[in-house]
Design an enzyme around this catalytic site. Structure first.
Site, PDB file in Angstrom:
ATOM      1  N   ASN A 176      59.805  29.564  13.900  1.00 22.08           N
ATOM      2  CA  ASN A 176      59.626  28.241  13.308  1.00 22.08           C
ATOM      3  C   ASN A 176      60.759  27.331  13.779  1.00 22.08           C
ATOM      4  O   ASN A 176      61.927  27.579  13.495  1.00 22.08           O
ATOM      5  CB  ASN A 176      59.634  28.357  11.776  1.00 22.08           C
ATOM      6  CG  ASN A 176      59.310  27.041  11.082  1.00 22.08           C
ATOM      7  OD1 ASN A 176      59.406  25.971  11.677  1.00 22.08           O
ATOM      8  ND2 ASN A 176      58.936  27.118   9.819  1.00 22.08           N
ATOM      9  N   ASP A 209      37.858  36.448  23.614  1.00 22.52           N
ATOM     10  CA  ASP A 209      37.706  37.347  22.480  1.00 22.52           C
ATOM     11  C   ASP A 209      36.320  38.002  22.519  1.00 22.52           C
ATOM     12  O   ASP A 209      35.348  37.390  22.961  1.00 22.52           O
ATOM     13  CB  ASP A 209      37.884  36.531  21.194  1.00 22.52           C
ATOM     14  CG  ASP A 209      37.904  37.369  19.951  1.00 22.52           C
ATOM     15  OD1 ASP A 209      38.696  38.320  19.881  1.00 22.52           O
ATOM     16  OD2 ASP A 209      37.122  37.061  19.019  1.00 22.52           O
ATOM     17  N   GLU A 223      38.373  40.754  26.577  1.00 29.98           N
ATOM     18  CA  GLU A 223      38.661  41.814  25.618  1.00 29.98           C
ATOM     19  C   GLU A 223      37.535  42.845  25.671  1.00 29.98           C
ATOM     20  O   GLU A 223      36.432  42.595  25.200  1.00 29.98           O
ATOM     21  CB  GLU A 223      38.785  41.257  24.195  1.00 29.98           C
ATOM     22  CG  GLU A 223      39.076  42.355  23.172  1.00 29.98           C
ATOM     23  CD  GLU A 223      38.856  41.935  21.732  1.00 29.98           C
ATOM     24  OE1 GLU A 223      39.298  42.668  20.834  1.00 29.98           O
ATOM     25  OE2 GLU A 223      38.227  40.882  21.496  1.00 29.98           O
ATOM     26  N   ARG A 271      51.449  42.082  11.736  1.00 25.50           N
ATOM     27  CA  ARG A 271      51.596  40.661  12.045  1.00 25.50           C
ATOM     28  C   ARG A 271      52.728  40.023  11.240  1.00 25.50           C
ATOM     29  O   ARG A 271      52.638  38.868  10.818  1.00 25.50           O
ATOM     30  CB  ARG A 271      50.278  39.919  11.776  1.00 25.50           C
ATOM     31  CG  ARG A 271      49.093  40.489  12.546  1.00 25.50           C
ATOM     32  CD  ARG A 271      47.787  39.813  12.170  1.00 25.50           C
ATOM     33  NE  ARG A 271      46.656  40.380  12.902  1.00 25.50           N
ATOM     34  CZ  ARG A 271      45.384  39.978  12.778  1.00 25.50           C
ATOM     35  NH1 ARG A 271      45.097  38.980  11.952  1.00 25.50           N
ATOM     36  NH2 ARG A 271      44.415  40.555  13.465  1.00 25.50           N
TER      37      ARG A 271
END
Length: 626
Positions: A148, A346, A375, A520
């Site tokens: 960030n 994807d 993918e 994640r």
């Protein structure tokens, strides 16, 4: 030791390793016992969609030792596709078939026995893949969880939860309605990635793969709301262009994640939640997006991705949708022109050929050297979906795919140490994939869809375990210490195999976690001076300094007793990689050609053997004589 009658990965028997190109001449050679009394041998080949074989007579090419003889033939195939072949031998005693055994060599069998053919992939002679990725390193970033920048964000939807407790897990518990909203955000942004480019450059990264960055109302952003806009928490279109420009100055490319099999229901296109006014396919059959979707009973019953009603499927063959994504001013071209260097698609095996064909045309028209990556979790050369064999790597669709077979081979070897299984998996892909694709394959050992690599290698299995269990289980100090050792060994294999290693953000600092969302977590920036990170930096330098890792030949050397060894052979130098999964150290007797070679990272040369500590790997180097 018996004589090998055929080996599809040995140039003595098949003059071109792996896949071949259309029109390319390939010599096939078999060795037959003279006791057969063979009076003819035939090369039998069939196309994947054909039932019958076309057989061509082979030529007797002389004796082989005292008890065998050689038969050979040169063949050319002019149509790209998947083919299957074996050999038939006739003798006074009858007909015998030479077919594939489990290790790619040949075994004689009767004509009526159940047998396997060798696969022959034939790609277009025009198939070219981007040179800039060869020999490089990919770094995958889940944007919300990387860094960030602290820049003030504008136009943030009010239903998002912005978190400052970056040391904690992502929210995973369902709400009172039983739904996991994925609406908590740690604030990673594009400016943050740009700020950390020096960190990535130190690792030797040459390509960043970004998980979705387009406007979407979940932290993973796989439920696209607007393909034309950057998500407001990530920044602006100007920020994206700035990131690309800054990355390019450091010789780092950027590839984007294209989620084109479905959109979000909370999107400008479907608009089930009315976030975007009264328009959208869910609200009106007159919407320009209505024909994109597959309504069974309007408006509440529609096809959705894997049954998730928040992810309505699109009809990729729809001309309007095709134009929107692949047209001259479509989504593919827009972001390439703004600075992106490629796309990862994807769920590629859920996209029809007509869509993939047009995506490739759009990518290469907008930026000829851009990468198109798919993918695919299995062997992409013989994948079967949409009721047909797919043509992903024949030269008209993808440049490469995510290399899950390599990932599984590396991780399973690190966990279980079965050397034979590792080599068999690696050789299968090398034997089936076109070299053009193999050299730019995305070789990951962890992604946003899998457990963290260190967790998979040494952690307790999470199969059949719920999220509650996964949220409570972490590596013990002893497990983590062992995991770091095995991550070093696994990463050496990953970085040395054909293709391009891909680091999932945080794997280089031993971040752990089970499946989504525990894989994640926010990047642990306080842990970048660790032992494992220094190891990855060394591997990055090794890749940069050795040309043979760009496109050098792969040669298996040995695979037994928990130890694997292979060569990467180039024109200027060659490397020998030996990985020992045993808990104890071993002395490995080197092939004669590797006597007195340089042991990298150690500062000394080997003699006729090399000692390898338990759960570790060594890399040897020799200079090739021109």
């Amino acid at each position: 030791m018996g004589i090998t009658v055929f080996n599809s990965e040995d140039k003595y028997y098949k003059s071109k390793k792996g896949a071949v190109e259309t029109g390319e001449t390939v010599k096939f050679r078999i060795i037959v016992p003279r006791s057969f009394g063979a009076n003819s041998a035939r090369f039998s080949l069939r196309g994947d969609s054909q039932e019958n074989y076309e057989s061509k007579g082979m030529y007797w090419a002389g004796v082989y030792g005292d008890s065998h003889e050689v038969w050979d033939i040169e063949a050319q195939i002019y149509t790209a596709g998947l083919y299957w072949y074996h050999f038939d031998i006739s003798s006074p005693w009858g007909e015998t078939k030479l077919c594939k055994s489990s290790d790619f060599t040949g075994v004689f069998s009767s004509l009526t026995a159940e047998t396997s053919d060798w696969q022959l992939t034939v790609c277009s002679s025009d198939f070219k893949t981007p040179d800039w990725l060869k020999g490089g390193i990919i770094y995958q970033i889940f944007p919300d969880r990387f860094y960030n920048s602290g820049e003030k964000k504008k136009n943030i939807p009010s239903d998002r939860i912005l978190r400052a407790d970056t040391e904690n897990q992502p929210y995973w518990r369902p709400n009172k309605n039983g739904k996991v909203l994925n609406n908590d955000y740690f604030g990673g942004d594009l400016k943050g990635i740009e700020e950390k480019l020096p960190y990535l450059s130190e690792l030797g990264v040459t390509c960043i793969y970004l998980n979705p960055i387009f406007e979407a109302h979940s932290n993973h952003r796989y439920n696209t709301a607007d393909y034309t806009k950057i998500d407001p928490l990530l920044g602006t279109e100007k920020d994206f262009a700035s990131l690309c420009e800054a990355a390019h100055k450091k010789d780092i490319k950027i590839i984007l994640d294209g989620v084109f099999s479905h959109t979000g229901d909370d999107s400008v296109y479907f608009n089930k939640q009315h976030r975007y006014g009264d328009g959208g396919a869910y609200n009106s059959k007159h919407s320009p997006y209505f024909k994109w979707y597959k309504f069974e009973h309007y408006p509440d019953k529609y096809a959705s991705w894997w049954g998730f009603d928040t992810l309505p499927e699109v009809t990729e063959e729809c001309e309007d949708y095709l134009e929107f994504i692949t047209g001259e001013n479509g989504i593919i071209a827009k972001w390439l022109k703004l600075g992106a260097d490629g796309w990862r698609l994807d769920v590629a095996d859920e996209l029809p050929d007509v869509f993939l064909d047009k995506v490739r045309l759009a990518v290469k028209k907008a930026k000829p050297e851009a990468l198109l990556l798919g993918e695919v979790w299995e062997d992409a050369t013989n994948k079967f979906s949409y009721g047909q064999r797919r043509k992903f790597l024949l030269g008209e669709q993808f440049d490469s795919v995510m290399n899950y077979p390599f990932a599984n081979a590396v991780l399973d070897f690190a966990r279980y140490g079965v050397a034979e299984d590792f080599m068999k998996s690696v050789m299968s892909i090398i034997g089936n994939y076109p070299k053009q694709a193999l050299d730019v394959m995305m070789n990951h050992i962890g992604t946003h869809d899998t457990e963290r690599a260190i967790t998979r290698i040494v952690g307790e299995s999470c199969e059949y375990r719920d999220r509650q269990w996964q949220s409570e289980h972490f590596l013990s100090p002893e497990q983590k210490e062992k995991g770091i050792r095995l991550m070093k060994m696994a990463s050496v294999l990953q970085f040395m195999l054909p293709g391009v290693p891909s680091i999932y953000y945080g794997d280089e600092i031993s971040m752990q976690g089970y499946k989504d969302p525990f894989n994640r977590a926010y990047f642990e920036w306080d842990n970048t001076k660790c032992e494992l990170h220094a190891h990855y930096v060394r591997l990055g330098k090794l890749r940069k300094e050795n040309e043979c890792l760009k496109d050098g030949e792969f040669n298996p050397v040995s695979a037994a007793l928990g130890c694997v060894a292979f060569e990467r052979r180039g024109k200027k130098e060659s490397l020998l990689i030996i990985a020992n999964r045993n808990e104890n150290g071993i002395t490995y007797n080197l092939p004669q050609s590797w006597h007195n070679s340089e042991r990298l990272f150690s500062g000394y040369n080997c003699g006729e053997s090399v000692f390898i500590d338990g759960t570790s790997a060594v890399v040897l180097k020799r200079t090739e004589l021109s």
